[in-house]
Design a protein around this motif. Structure first.
Motif, PDB file in Angstrom:
ATOM      1  N   ARG A 165       0.855  -1.189   0.000  1.00 48.66           N
ATOM      2  CA  ARG A 165       0.000   0.000   0.000  1.00 48.66           C
ATOM      3  C   ARG A 165       0.889   1.237   0.000  1.00 48.66           C
ATOM      4  O   ARG A 165       1.829   1.349   0.784  1.00 48.66           O
ATOM      5  N   ARG A 166       0.568   2.175  -0.880  1.00 48.46           N
ATOM      6  CA  ARG A 166       1.440   3.339  -1.021  1.00 48.46           C
ATOM      7  C   ARG A 166       1.502   4.173   0.246  1.00 48.46           C
ATOM      8  O   ARG A 166       2.562   4.699   0.592  1.00 48.46           O
ATOM      9  N   ILE A 167       0.385   4.299   0.957  1.00 48.05           N
ATOM     10  CA  ILE A 167       0.398   5.102   2.182  1.00 48.05           C
ATOM     11  C   ILE A 167       1.325   4.484   3.218  1.00 48.05           C
ATOM     12  O   ILE A 167       1.843   5.173   4.104  1.00 48.05           O
ATOM     13  N   GLY A 168       1.597   3.186   3.088  1.00 52.31           N
ATOM     14  CA  GLY A 168       2.506   2.531   4.012  1.00 52.31           C
ATOM     15  C   GLY A 168       3.917   3.078   3.949  1.00 52.31           C
ATOM     16  O   GLY A 168       4.713   2.862   4.884  1.00 52.31           O
ATOM     17  N   GLY A 169       4.257   3.799   2.895  1.00 53.28           N
ATOM     18  CA  GLY A 169       5.574   4.413   2.824  1.00 53.28           C
ATOM     19  C   GLY A 169       5.842   5.366   3.961  1.00 53.28           C
ATOM     20  O   GLY A 169       7.000   5.538   4.376  1.00 53.28           O
ATOM     21  N   PHE A 170       4.775   5.965   4.498  1.00 51.93           N
ATOM     22  CA  PHE A 170       4.962   6.915   5.589  1.00 51.93           C
ATOM     23  C   PHE A 170       5.134   6.230   6.941  1.00 51.93           C
ATOM     24  O   PHE A 170       5.350   6.902   7.951  1.00 51.93           O
ATOM     25  N   SER A 171       5.055   4.918   6.967  1.00 50.50           N
ATOM     26  CA  SER A 171       5.372   4.168   8.186  1.00 50.50           C
ATOM     27  C   SER A 171       6.705   3.440   8.068  1.00 50.50           C
ATOM     28  O   SER A 171       7.184   2.872   9.050  1.00 50.50           O
ATOM     29  N   ARG A 172       7.313   3.460   6.866  1.00 47.52           N
ATOM     30  CA  ARG A 172       8.559   2.712   6.655  1.00 47.52           C
ATOM     31  C   ARG A 172       9.663   3.549   6.017  1.00 47.52           C
ATOM     32  O   ARG A 172      10.716   3.032   5.712  1.00 47.52           O
ATOM     33  N   GLY A 173       9.400   4.825   5.817  1.00 46.01           N
ATOM     34  CA  GLY A 173      10.414   5.686   5.210  1.00 46.01           C
ATOM     35  C   GLY A 173      10.089   6.029   3.778  1.00 46.01           C
ATOM     36  O   GLY A 173      10.568   5.364   2.860  1.00 46.01           O
ATOM     37  N   ILE A 174       9.284   7.058   3.562  1.00 43.31           N
ATOM     38  CA  ILE A 174       8.840   7.408   2.212  1.00 43.31           C
ATOM     39  C   ILE A 174      10.016   7.836   1.340  1.00 43.31           C
ATOM     40  O   ILE A 174       9.984   7.689   0.114  1.00 43.31           O
ATOM     41  N   TYR A 175      11.090   8.341   1.963  1.00 45.97           N
ATOM     42  CA  TYR A 175      12.218   8.812   1.169  1.00 45.97           C
ATOM     43  C   TYR A 175      13.079   7.678   0.629  1.00 45.97           C
ATOM     44  O   TYR A 175      14.002   7.913  -0.150  1.00 45.97           O
TER      45      TYR A 175
END
Length: 419
Positions: A165-175
């Protein structure tokens, strides 16, 4: 917020731009050979997803060059939204953020929703500066998702090509995601293979110490045979958002490894790492964990209230930049930010763009852009009668280029409309 999982064909279709899409028209070179056109189409496919979670143009240089005033009406390529939101610190009347990339449109809308909705700087900082906390997902569900339009929610709640899920990037390091994030990740992998500790740059207490680390550990890598071969492949730099046409302009008559070495040297050695968040992104794949490191203006605590109060002045539009300008009245805008998009353009596209810029420009209008190579690309390509309407600020541009902390570009260029 749970959506059904897309099948592989659906996910692939969502990522693949149709042959007639504006993105393909902007990137694929007409009249190029088959091999080059194939490279262009491959880049267009790669560019359809998230490219920049953080963009690589220095917003402090931008604001110095643009001289934004309370009556300024800005039109900018959106990219990751860092600079668009940072311009709010300068208090413009309005900003229109335009982009062909649906992922960048979704990221800009998410940032604006967060700026207007989150109750304090701490939550905003956690979401976009730390960007790796499980609490961000709960914040998204409770506070941000209800405010987003349906296409933006569909993007963030959908899955990427490997099922995340793309929003999951903000829980694992979007950068660590997107084309640029993956490119930097590969660079870190190569560094480990060559037993280089990139964190040593960030721990260096002085510019002299930074240079010593660079010369001892980083510079020799660019003489490695594999690195020279790898960086000579145009596709290897897709992760920097560099299409094949721009690759040629960046390399010139030199090996790409040497060009990249000089750009990395500027990033590592010319600016104190305590003041350069681009160096943190390159060498740590994020911002400083203790919250004390450098940040883009929109993420700085001192600017929180200004960004929050002015976020409603930003309009985000999914469109081709030139085609958007064609919908605007004459003499209605006065600040234009083109990033490096012109490096991709044919002469016909350049002239169509500047015809619309000139038509919509108010007295005193300023246009800012960057190029992979050092010189401005307009002389000799823009129609003389069109170029004659604009003044090039040559001396100021030398300073802007020298002060741009991202260090990627060969030139930062400013033109102003001649009265």
């Amino acid at each position: 917020m749970e959506l059904r999982k897309k099948s592989k064909p659906e996910a692939a279709a969502e990522q693949s731009p149709p042959a007639h899409s504006p993105l393909v028209r902007s990137v694929v070179r007409k009249g190029a050979g088959m091999a080059n056109r194939l490279l262009d189409h491959t880049f267009a496919l790669a560019f359809r997803g998230l490219v920049y979670a953080q963009i690589w143009e220095d917003p402090e240089v931008d604001m110095e060059a643009l001289q934004i005033r309370p009556d300024s009406r800005v039109v900018a390529i959106a990219s990751g939204g860092c600079n668009v939101l940072s311009y709010l610190v300068a208090d413009p009347a309005s900003i229109t953020a335009v982009d062909l990339n649906t992922a960048h449109i979704a990221l800009n809308k998410l940032k604006l929703a967060a700026a207007q909705t989150l109750p304090d700087h701490a939550q905003f900082h956690r979401f976009f500066a730390q960007a790796d906390s499980p609490a961000n997902i709960a914040t998204y569900r409770a506070k941000l998702a209800p405010l987003l339009d349906e296409p933006t929610r569909r993007y963030w709640e959908g899955r990427d090509l490997i099922g995340r899920r793309r929003i999951g990037g903000f829980s694992r390091g979007i950068y660590k995601r997107g084309l640029l994030g993956n490119f930097i990740g590969v660079a870190h992998l190569l560094a480990r293979l060559y037993r280089i500790d990139l964190a040593r740059i960030l721990a260096a207490p002085t510019l002299e110490a930074q240079r010593a680390v660079f010369e001892a550990e980083l510079a020799p890598v660019f003489d490695k045979r594999f690195v020279r071969w790898l960086t000579d492949q145009p596709a290897s730099l897709f992760g920097l958002g560099i299409p094949p046409a721009q690759f040629d302009a960046l390399a010139g008559d030199q090996r790409m490894a040497q060009v990249l070495r000089r750009r990395l040297e500027r990033l590592a050695c010319d600016f104190p790492v305590a003041e350069n968040y681009f160096a943190w992104q390159a060498f740590s794949r994020g911002y400083a964990r203790d919250g004390q490191g450098p940040l883009p203006p929109y993420l700085q605590r001192a600017n929180w209230q200004a960004v929050r109060e002015r976020a409603s002045r930003v309009q985000v539009i999914h469109a081709n930049f030139t085609e958007h300008l064609a919908t605007l009245p004459d003499a209605s805008r006065d600040r234009y930010v083109l990033l490096d998009a012109q490096d991709w353009m044919t002469d016909a596209q350049l002239n169509a763009l500047w015809q619309e810029i000139t038509r919509t420009a108010r007295p005193g209008a300023r246009v800012l852009f960057r190029t992979a190579a050092q010189p401005s690309l307009l002389p000799g390509r823009l129609a003389p009668e069109l170029l004659a309407r604009w003044r090039y600020h040559a001396r100021e541009c030398e300073g802007f280029t020298a002060r741009d902390r991202s260090s990627i570009y060969g030139g930062v260029h400013l033109y102003s409309l001649i009265p």
